[in-house]
Design an enzyme around this catalytic site. Structure first.
Site, mmCIF file in Angstrom:
data_model
loop_
_atom_site.group_PDB
_atom_site.id
_atom_site.type_symbol
_atom_site.label_atom_id
_atom_site.label_comp_id
_atom_site.label_asym_id
_atom_site.label_seq_id
_atom_site.Cartn_x
_atom_site.Cartn_y
_atom_site.Cartn_z
ATOM 1 N N PHE A 32 -0.747 -19.464 -70.199
ATOM 2 C CA PHE A 32 -0.111 -20.375 -69.241
ATOM 3 C C PHE A 32 -0.739 -21.761 -69.236
ATOM 4 C CE2 PHE A 32 -3.400 -20.378 -65.963
ATOM 5 C CZ PHE A 32 -4.070 -19.194 -66.199
ATOM 6 N N TYR A 51 -34.536 -30.939 -63.651
ATOM 7 C CA TYR A 51 -34.036 -29.804 -64.447
ATOM 8 C C TYR A 51 -34.415 -28.481 -63.779
ATOM 9 C CZ TYR A 51 -32.900 -26.797 -68.369
ATOM 10 O OH TYR A 51 -32.355 -25.829 -69.156
ATOM 11 N N ASP A 109 -14.835 -11.472 -54.097
ATOM 12 C CA ASP A 109 -14.552 -12.790 -54.657
ATOM 13 C C ASP A 109 -14.245 -13.683 -53.457
ATOM 14 O OD1 ASP A 109 -13.254 -15.113 -55.522
ATOM 15 O OD2 ASP A 109 -12.354 -14.144 -57.259
ATOM 16 N N PHE A 121 -7.234 -11.671 -60.569
ATOM 17 C CA PHE A 121 -6.996 -13.092 -60.781
ATOM 18 C C PHE A 121 -7.053 -13.305 -62.300
ATOM 19 C CE2 PHE A 121 -8.082 -17.574 -61.234
ATOM 20 C CZ PHE A 121 -6.949 -18.097 -60.632
ATOM 21 N N THR A 122 -6.351 -14.332 -62.791
ATOM 22 C CA THR A 122 -6.208 -14.501 -64.256
ATOM 23 C C THR A 122 -7.556 -14.515 -64.997
ATOM 24 O OG1 THR A 122 -6.081 -16.872 -63.844
ATOM 25 C CG2 THR A 122 -3.991 -15.722 -64.181
ATOM 26 N N LYS A 172 -12.714 -24.286 -53.963
ATOM 27 C CA LYS A 172 -11.660 -24.045 -52.968
ATOM 28 C C LYS A 172 -12.221 -24.215 -51.549
ATOM 29 C CE LYS A 172 -8.810 -21.467 -56.101
ATOM 30 N NZ LYS A 172 -7.382 -21.431 -55.773
ATOM 31 N N ARG A 206 3.331 -18.844 -61.344
ATOM 32 C CA ARG A 206 2.497 -17.657 -61.140
ATOM 33 C C ARG A 206 3.416 -16.460 -61.310
ATOM 34 N NH1 ARG A 206 -3.016 -19.021 -61.408
ATOM 35 N NH2 ARG A 206 -2.037 -18.956 -63.427
HETATM 36 N N1 F0G Z 1 -11.257 -16.238 -58.278
HETATM 37 C C1 F0G Z 1 -10.229 -16.704 -57.564
HETATM 38 C C2 F0G Z 1 -9.696 -15.922 -56.419
HETATM 39 C C3 F0G Z 1 -9.657 -17.941 -57.904
HETATM 40 O O1 F0G Z 1 -8.629 -18.395 -57.189
HETATM 41 C C4 F0G Z 1 -10.187 -18.671 -58.989
HETATM 42 C C5 F0G Z 1 -9.600 -19.937 -59.392
HETATM 43 C C6 F0G Z 1 -11.262 -18.139 -59.697
HETATM 44 C C7 F0G Z 1 -11.774 -16.921 -59.305
HETATM 45 C C8 F0G Z 1 -11.862 -18.865 -60.850
HETATM 46 O O2 F0G Z 1 -12.566 -19.953 -60.388
HETATM 47 O O3 F0G Z 1 -11.383 -21.924 -61.416
HETATM 48 O O4 F0G Z 1 -13.658 -22.154 -60.408
HETATM 49 O O5 F0G Z 1 -13.351 -20.937 -62.530
HETATM 50 N N2 F0G Z 1 -8.494 -20.353 -59.024
HETATM 51 C C9 F0G Z 1 -7.889 -21.621 -59.387
HETATM 52 C C10 F0G Z 1 -6.485 -21.694 -58.895
HETATM 53 C C11 F0G Z 1 -7.994 -21.941 -60.837
HETATM 54 O O6 F0G Z 1 -5.819 -22.689 -59.233
HETATM 55 O O7 F0G Z 1 -6.024 -20.828 -58.150
HETATM 56 P P1 F0G Z 1 -12.750 -21.314 -61.231
#
Ligand code: F0G
Length: 481
Positions: free
Chosen positions: A454, A79, A222, A131-132, A265, A388
């Protein structure tokens, strides 16, 4: 890596062999029609048993290396004080040059902690593009996301190598207007996801830093797609042709004050992290880590994934790993361009992006062309891509739709997962669909969640265009394809 054949064509060449495989199924078009109807024309709601090539995302879907798998066996499941954490810290120190590390369960958890710590009501957060999940967290904290991209960013057909650059003039005006004390930080997203996986240049990153540093504003990168951005700098930026990916990443990190990332990624695992050399930033975020994620030495990740990430961070600096998806995407994009299918150029990282606006110009933005095209691609190929476009934008405070800058269907290329025949198949079916594009209509919501709609929203095909499209497909390919 790419290699030139004797006839002059260039193909992506796999610098690995495939030793573990996962069986996939190509369900007949009739079954796919049923599946997409049930999913409310939302590819997120499909089951993988109904999917042939899953190009929804490269997130958490990359092939891991044998060394990553082997490292998982030595996971130290404590832990607190786990050796696995210290092995990850060693990698972060070596590759990023950062001393302080906060592991988190995935990228958005890092965004949550940054929002919680630094984004205050009335603040602005300038960035090259949102980013979303980033926008959702910063909005929820009361901040305002400002996207300060250059004129090139939104041109879907371009030869500009760095469409992820920030416009310095717009940045300067935005800071002056808000006052530097009301800027949470400036965020630069590596290989800018939502505008087609487009990189920023080292020069631009340096210029952003030079502008904000004297004002006491810190720079956040990021780095979810950091090795791809470094690969593009290596390929496209003058003076970096002979610089290793490792040195490029190191240089990017020396300019930034803090880097957070989704490890799903570039690092080919399932996890995330925040890293920095700024003790003041680290100390400000650190207390929240055990509140929201987990203890300081695991932050919500499993020890196995921490071990795999320690290896993945090192491996992503190998040229053939950093370029694994970028080179495949370049090939895939070229195949589609050759067939006249409208795609985003130059080819970026993470995915091949089909331009739904140009593909189905008859579908107005209010009827979600990128959503409609994603569903049509699935129906005619069994390939799952991701919308997208405007479906990925939530409504504004008055309940109005917010039209997206771009309407893209993202066909993600997970690292080291698909082969040339898969891209050839995909390009062939997309060409068929392009030839039948006038049959595709719009979509209309019948279930719509208020945040990140989405993911779970459901839609109808306006005028039920799916059925005639299915029939035309079956006429050309038979009942089994
Ligand atoms: N920042 C970027 C540039 C991303 O592409 C993503 C996630 C995140 C933050 C968030 O990270 O999913 O680990 O919580 N992108 C995925 C995609 C979801 O399908 O492009 P996460």
């Amino acid at each position: 890596m790419s290699i030139r054949l004797s006839n002059g064509t260039e193909i992506p060449i796999e610098m690995h062999k495939i030793r573990i495989v996962q069986k996939v199924r190509l369900a007949p078009a009739r079954d796919r029609f049923r599946a997409i109807e049930e999913a409310g024309y939302n590819t997120f709601l499909l089951r993988t048993r109904d999917i042939f090539l899953d190009m929804l995302t490269d997130s958490g879907t990359n092939a891991m290396s044998d060394n990553q798998q082997a490292a998982m066996m030595q996971a130290d499941d404590a832990y607190a004080g786990s050796e696995s954490f210290y092995r990850l810290l060693d990698s972060v120190k070596e590759i990023f040059g950062y001393e302080y590390l906060l592991p988190v369960h995935q990228g958005r958890a890092a965004e949550h902690l940054l929002a919680k710590t630094f984004v205050k009501p009335g603040h602005i957060v300038p960035m090259n593009y949102h980013f979303t999940t980033t926008k959702a967290h910063f909005d929820l904290a009361g901040g305002k996301v400002l996207e300060l991209y250059t004129d090139e960013a939104l041109k879907t057909q371009s030869s500009f190598p760095f469409k992820g650059n920030m416009d310095l003039g717009r940045l300067s005006v935005a800071i002056e207007k808000a006052g530097p004390e009301n800027v949470s930080f400036v965020r630069m997203e590596a290989t800018t996801n939502l505008i087609g996986g487009q990189p920023f240049s080292m020069e631009n990153l340096r210029q952003v830093k030079a502008l904000i540093e004297p004002l006491g504003i810190f720079l956040v990168v990021d780095g979810s797609l950091i090795s791809e951005n470094a690969y593009f700098i290596h390929q496209r930026e003058a003076g970096y042709e002979n610089t290793s990916i490792k040195d490029i990443i190191r240089e990017m990190m020396s300019i930034a004050d803090l880097c957070y990332l989704s490890g799903r990624k570039s690092c080919s695992v399932r996890g995330g992290m925040i890293a920095t050399n700024r003790k003041d930033l680290y100390d400000a975020i650190r207390p929240w880590l055990p509140v929201y994620e987990g203890f300081f030495t695991y932050g919500g990740m499993s020890s196995k994934e921490i071990e795999a990430m320690a290896v993945g961070i090192r491996e992503m600096t190998q040229l053939e790993v950093a370029g694994a998806s970028a080179d495949a995407i370049k090939y895939f994009v070229a195949l589609l361009e050759e067939k006249g299918v409208p795609v985003v150029t130059p080819a970026g990282g993470l995915a091949c992006h089909v331009d739904a606006r140009r593909f189905i110009s008859q579908v107005p933005q209010s009827e979600y062309p990128a959503g409609a095209l994603s569903a049509a691609v699935y129906l005619t190929s069994g390939i799952r891509g991701m919308e997208r476009g405007s479906v990925s934008m939530d409504r504004d405070e008055h309940g109005n739709d917010v039209p997206s800058d771009m309407e893209l269907v993202r066909l993600a290329v997970p690292r080291r997962v698909y082969t040339i025949s898969h891209y050839q198949y995909a390009a062939d079916r997309l060409k068929w669909l392009y030839d039948h594009r006038e049959m595709i209509g719009g979509l209309e919501f019948y279930e719509e969640p208020p945040v990140l709609r989405f993911f779970a929203g459901k839609m109808h095909a306006k005028g039920n265009w799916g059925q005639p499209l299915l029939e035309a497909f079956e006429q050309d390919f038979g009942l089994d394809c």
